[in-house]
Design a protein around this motif. Sequence first.
Motif, PDB file in Angstrom:
ATOM      1  N   MET A 110      -6.742   7.010  -0.399  1.00  0.00           N
ATOM      2  CA  MET A 110      -5.538   6.197  -0.162  1.00  0.00           C
ATOM      3  C   MET A 110      -4.892   6.561   1.173  1.00  0.00           C
ATOM      4  O   MET A 110      -4.385   5.692   1.882  1.00  0.00           O
ATOM      5  N   VAL A 165       0.636   7.423  -6.182  1.00  0.00           N
ATOM      6  CA  VAL A 165      -0.512   8.326  -6.134  1.00  0.00           C
ATOM      7  C   VAL A 165      -0.089   9.702  -5.624  1.00  0.00           C
ATOM      8  O   VAL A 165      -0.582  10.724  -6.118  1.00  0.00           O
ATOM      9  N   PHE A 219       0.821  -1.207   0.000  1.00  0.00           N
ATOM     10  CA  PHE A 219       0.000   0.000   0.000  1.00  0.00           C
ATOM     11  C   PHE A 219       0.857   1.259   0.000  1.00  0.00           C
ATOM     12  O   PHE A 219       0.477   2.266  -0.603  1.00  0.00           O
ATOM     13  N   VAL A 239       2.008   1.920  -3.603  1.00  0.00           N
ATOM     14  CA  VAL A 239       0.901   2.483  -4.377  1.00  0.00           C
ATOM     15  C   VAL A 239       0.659   3.932  -3.960  1.00  0.00           C
ATOM     16  O   VAL A 239       0.449   4.806  -4.813  1.00  0.00           O
TER      17      VAL A 239
END
Length: 182
Positions: A157, A69, A62, A65
């Motif tokens: 996120m 982002v 995560f 990612v």
Amino acid sequence: MFPSDDGTSAGGDGDTYTYDDTATEMTPGKKKSNPILGRLFSSCEDDALGSVHRAWAVTVLFMVVFFVVSIVEATKLQDVGTGASLALEIASYWSAVLHLTLAILGTFILKRFSTAFTVGCFLGVTVVVSQQNLLLFAAFYHYQYGNATFNLIFADMALALFMILTFFSLILGHFRHHIIVK
């Protein structure tokens, strides 16, 4: 009494004070733990080290990612004519760098250098970064400048990573005695 103590401090006329620690005394070989966390992580007790490593692997996934982002969000905020805040652009870049650094150093600490000091510092940093993610969520959730879609993706996120890092902090704190190398 100590050789330099003349008996006049903190007790006066030779009064003795004892500390009763029976409420916090632990039996040999058993670590003191939080009963709520003990029930929550009872299924992980058999493979505590593996559970922490698997939780960290999901967290790193995560964070990578989120790194991507964050970079995309910062570049979207840089677009000419959006009127976006420079402070939020810097916050986006900073969070990208911080999460990538945490992923690298955390992996190093868990795999190679698991002393009590490093695991404690790592635990503290994960708690602080998770709180930072909650603040990023609050700052970017209904931010009207830049690209509204990417602002929402970035905020979501950040919230997801807040929850994941909080869970990881709980599992690391609960099983820290299994991680620390003597």
